[in-house]
Motif scaffolding. Structure first.
Motif, PDB file in Angstrom:
ATOM      1  N   SER A 280       0.842  -1.199   0.000  1.00  0.00           N
ATOM      2  CA  SER A 280       0.000   0.000   0.000  1.00  0.00           C
ATOM      3  C   SER A 280       0.879   1.251   0.000  1.00  0.00           C
ATOM      4  CB  SER A 280      -0.939  -0.047   1.198  1.00  0.00           C
ATOM      5  OG  SER A 280      -0.957   1.142   1.897  1.00  0.00           O
ATOM      6  N   CYS A 281       2.036   1.212   0.719  1.00  0.00           N
ATOM      7  CA  CYS A 281       2.976   2.338   0.722  1.00  0.00           C
ATOM      8  C   CYS A 281       3.459   2.620  -0.682  1.00  0.00           C
ATOM      9  CB  CYS A 281       4.235   2.032   1.531  1.00  0.00           C
ATOM     10  SG  CYS A 281       3.990   1.958   3.274  1.00  0.00           S
ATOM     11  N   MET A 282       3.775   1.553  -1.391  1.00  0.00           N
ATOM     12  CA  MET A 282       4.359   1.720  -2.708  1.00  0.00           C
ATOM     13  C   MET A 282       3.376   2.376  -3.652  1.00  0.00           C
ATOM     14  SD  MET A 282       6.536  -1.744  -2.968  1.00  0.00           S
ATOM     15  CE  MET A 282       8.224  -1.812  -2.342  1.00  0.00           C
ATOM     16  N   ARG A 283       2.125   1.917  -3.560  1.00  0.00           N
ATOM     17  CA  ARG A 283       1.101   2.534  -4.386  1.00  0.00           C
ATOM     18  C   ARG A 283       0.921   3.999  -3.987  1.00  0.00           C
ATOM     19  NH1 ARG A 283      -2.646  -1.284  -2.719  1.00  0.00           N
ATOM     20  NH2 ARG A 283      -1.838  -3.282  -3.389  1.00  0.00           N
ATOM     21  N   ALA A 284       1.003   4.262  -2.675  1.00  0.00           N
ATOM     22  CA  ALA A 284       0.804   5.637  -2.202  1.00  0.00           C
ATOM     23  C   ALA A 284       1.884   6.563  -2.752  1.00  0.00           C
ATOM     24  CB  ALA A 284       0.805   5.680  -0.682  1.00  0.00           C
ATOM     25  N   ALA A 285       3.083   6.013  -2.969  1.00  0.00           N
ATOM     26  CA  ALA A 285       4.195   6.848  -3.426  1.00  0.00           C
ATOM     27  C   ALA A 285       3.891   7.493  -4.773  1.00  0.00           C
ATOM     28  CB  ALA A 285       5.472   6.013  -3.534  1.00  0.00           C
ATOM     29  N   ALA A 286       3.167   6.758  -5.580  1.00  0.00           N
ATOM     30  CA  ALA A 286       2.888   7.231  -6.924  1.00  0.00           C
ATOM     31  C   ALA A 286       1.928   8.430  -6.928  1.00  0.00           C
ATOM     32  CB  ALA A 286       2.290   6.104  -7.752  1.00  0.00           C
TER      33      ALA A 286
ATOM     34  N   SER B  77      16.938  -6.472   4.981  1.00  0.00           N
ATOM     35  CA  SER B  77      17.828  -5.439   4.428  1.00  0.00           C
ATOM     36  C   SER B  77      17.170  -4.744   3.254  1.00  0.00           C
ATOM     37  CB  SER B  77      19.144  -6.064   3.954  1.00  0.00           C
ATOM     38  OG  SER B  77      19.740  -6.772   5.016  1.00  0.00           O
ATOM     39  N   LYS B  78      16.544  -5.533   2.386  1.00  0.00           N
ATOM     40  CA  LYS B  78      15.916  -4.971   1.196  1.00  0.00           C
ATOM     41  C   LYS B  78      14.755  -4.044   1.577  1.00  0.00           C
ATOM     42  CE  LYS B  78      13.849  -6.241  -3.187  1.00  0.00           C
ATOM     43  NZ  LYS B  78      12.969  -7.224  -3.796  1.00  0.00           N
ATOM     44  N   PHE B  79      13.998  -4.466   2.586  1.00  0.00           N
ATOM     45  CA  PHE B  79      12.873  -3.649   3.050  1.00  0.00           C
ATOM     46  C   PHE B  79      13.375  -2.289   3.563  1.00  0.00           C
ATOM     47  CE2 PHE B  79      10.557  -2.241   6.883  1.00  0.00           C
ATOM     48  CZ  PHE B  79       9.410  -1.794   6.260  1.00  0.00           C
ATOM     49  N   MET B  80      14.434  -2.305   4.375  1.00  0.00           N
ATOM     50  CA  MET B  80      14.996  -1.060   4.920  1.00  0.00           C
ATOM     51  C   MET B  80      15.431  -0.137   3.787  1.00  0.00           C
ATOM     52  SD  MET B  80      14.777  -1.219   8.112  1.00  0.00           S
ATOM     53  CE  MET B  80      15.860   0.073   8.747  1.00  0.00           C
ATOM     54  N   PHE B  81      16.117  -0.732   2.814  1.00  0.00           N
ATOM     55  CA  PHE B  81      16.638   0.030   1.683  1.00  0.00           C
ATOM     56  C   PHE B  81      15.485   0.661   0.887  1.00  0.00           C
ATOM     57  CE2 PHE B  81      18.503   0.430  -2.598  1.00  0.00           C
ATOM     58  CZ  PHE B  81      19.632   1.163  -2.269  1.00  0.00           C
ATOM     59  N   THR B  82      14.456  -0.154   0.643  1.00  0.00           N
ATOM     60  CA  THR B  82      13.291   0.330  -0.115  1.00  0.00           C
ATOM     61  C   THR B  82      12.631   1.511   0.596  1.00  0.00           C
ATOM     62  OG1 THR B  82      12.926  -1.947  -0.832  1.00  0.00           O
ATOM     63  CG2 THR B  82      11.114  -0.415  -1.188  1.00  0.00           C
ATOM     64  N   MET B  83      12.501   1.411   1.907  1.00  0.00           N
ATOM     65  CA  MET B  83      11.859   2.494   2.663  1.00  0.00           C
ATOM     66  C   MET B  83      12.703   3.776   2.600  1.00  0.00           C
ATOM     67  SD  MET B  83       8.912   1.505   3.784  1.00  0.00           S
ATOM     68  CE  MET B  83       8.386   2.611   5.103  1.00  0.00           C
ATOM     69  N   MET B  84      14.016   3.617   2.751  1.00  0.00           N
ATOM     70  CA  MET B  84      14.894   4.801   2.761  1.00  0.00           C
ATOM     71  C   MET B  84      14.972   5.475   1.397  1.00  0.00           C
ATOM     72  SD  MET B  84      17.989   4.003   5.409  1.00  0.00           S
ATOM     73  CE  MET B  84      18.339   2.344   4.903  1.00  0.00           C
ATOM     74  N   GLU B  85      14.667   4.684   0.364  1.00  0.00           N
ATOM     75  CA  GLU B  85      14.731   5.205  -1.010  1.00  0.00           C
ATOM     76  C   GLU B  85      13.422   5.866  -1.452  1.00  0.00           C
ATOM     77  OE1 GLU B  85      17.364   4.219  -3.905  1.00  0.00           O
ATOM     78  OE2 GLU B  85      18.255   5.031  -2.067  1.00  0.00           O
ATOM     79  N   ARG B  86      12.386   5.725  -0.664  1.00  0.00           N
ATOM     80  CA  ARG B  86      11.115   6.351  -1.055  1.00  0.00           C
ATOM     81  C   ARG B  86      11.340   7.866  -1.109  1.00  0.00           C
ATOM     82  NH1 ARG B  86       6.751   3.442  -0.933  1.00  0.00           N
ATOM     83  NH2 ARG B  86       5.392   5.024  -0.061  1.00  0.00           N
TER      84      ARG B  86
END
Lengths: 249, 249
Positions: free
Chosen positions: A4-10, A205-214
């Protein structure tokens, strides 16, 4: 919630426009029980006031006046407090659920009751079992000024064992879920037990990276707006250094 | 939530019919983190299995096997766990919010987001600031077998001060709000600090009485189905007696 976060980013810009009126998040000058709520608001590009009660108010005792003023510290005399137009709300987890609805995550999840409940379960776990435990460890180590080294090692060791009991479970979830509370919780783990805690847990690790890259979160982190300390202790860097020395090898 | 509870009372039989499929609430043989959820289910006349992991499973170490079996102890390996048909949910506060929706309270509150958020705030406060603190006090006093009397008095005194800081705030809320978590929280206060704690707080006393008089709850209390102990400690009555001696005069 990650999906849902990812969709919200758009649709960040439209989300910002959707919030009318005044939004205030009130907490202390620290990350504590509020940082994940700040991330949620920042990520949705919400126009909000990040109202921070300074350490000086606590040192001078003025916080006790504020504690008895419900317009500042809400019905329980505790922070965080969220003000959304004329509605005031206390308690991290209640605020988190309210924002899940107000910032569009519920809608993105088709208002599904089970997805909302899973998100609330993750939030509650991250808050109570990791974030509060982490803040408590820092406070306890802070009071153990004259403690024997083996007592410090024992306190850090207990924390380490508890967190490492959870990591395989979080790894399993991080494949498809996450959220702001889990993001903050995992960052505290990295700060207290070291980034190597995630060795062998690639989804974490991937989750942390994805969040920091938003985009909005990346910009917020870069801006230096995030409070420097996790707790209200002015000697927190010393405490964290002491904890680092006591980590199990 | 009290208003919503009261409305729900009038339609208990229809609520019972509305729950289809299998509902299981799994916890230990104690009140602990689950009793308020039991009250919510009982009050709505829900046909559910009150699945209790016996003390024997803990003493024998079998609980550690159960902890690693997600079908029993959920994604976090902790209880309570709610099963609602094929949906499994962990964490007291997430379960409470889910039941608020499933048992008709959200509907009775016209699905109002702010009323739901207020109910979640009360729930979170009652759970974290009173119930968990109460269980922690009992566990701590239980480990202080050889402690000096003044240390026991100090631990009970700190608990007393904290609770009495909250009581005027709860009194103010009890005029129109409540809920199962507040009900359980206040019952723990009465058990630990004595019923006289509510002297001077008539709305608190009235709220407790109203909850105990609700037909399904009254019948449940009378039936003797409620677990006898708050915690898993087999010497809890001795601990509570010791706490009673240490209450501030």
């Amino acid at each position: 919630m990650l999906r849902s976060c990812m969709r919200a980013a758009a649709r960040n810009l439209s989300t910002a426009a959707a919030v009318e009126g005044k939004v205030v998040l009130r907490y202390f000058e620290s990350r504590g029980r509020a940082q994940a709520l700040r991330y949620a608001l920042v990520d949705a590009n919400t126009n909000f006031k990040d109202d921070r009660i300074s350490m000086q108010n606590i040192m001078s005792g003025n916080w006790f006046n504020m504690k008895n003023n419900a317009s500042i510290s809400g019905i329980w005399g505790s922070l965080p407090v969220l003000e959304w137009d004329n509605f005031q709300l206390s308690q991290t987890e209640a605020i988190s659920t309210f924002l899940y609805n107000k910032l569009g995550h519920a809608e993105q999840n088709a208002n599904d009751l089970q997805l909302a409940a899973r998100s609330a379960s993750l939030t509650s776990f991250a808050h109570q079992d990791i974030i509060l435990l982490s803040l408590q460890l820092i406070n306890i180590i802070g009071t153990m000024q004259n403690a024997k080294p083996e007592d410090l090692v024992s306190a850090v060791g207990q924390f380490h064992a508890r967190i490492h009991g959870f990591l395989p479970r979080i790894e399993n979830l991080a494949k498809s879920n996450g959220g702001y509370l889990i993001f903050e919780a995992m960052d505290l783990i990295a700060m207290i037990l070291g980034k190597e805690s995630f060795n062998g847990f690639p989804h974490c690790s991937k989750f942390m990276f994805t969040m920091m890259e938003r985009p909005n979160i990346a910009q917020y982190l870069k801006s230096g707006q995030r409070p420097l300390y996790l707790t209200g202790s002015p000697v927190e860097p010393t405490i964290l250094a002491r904890v680092a020395e006591c980590r199990p090898k």
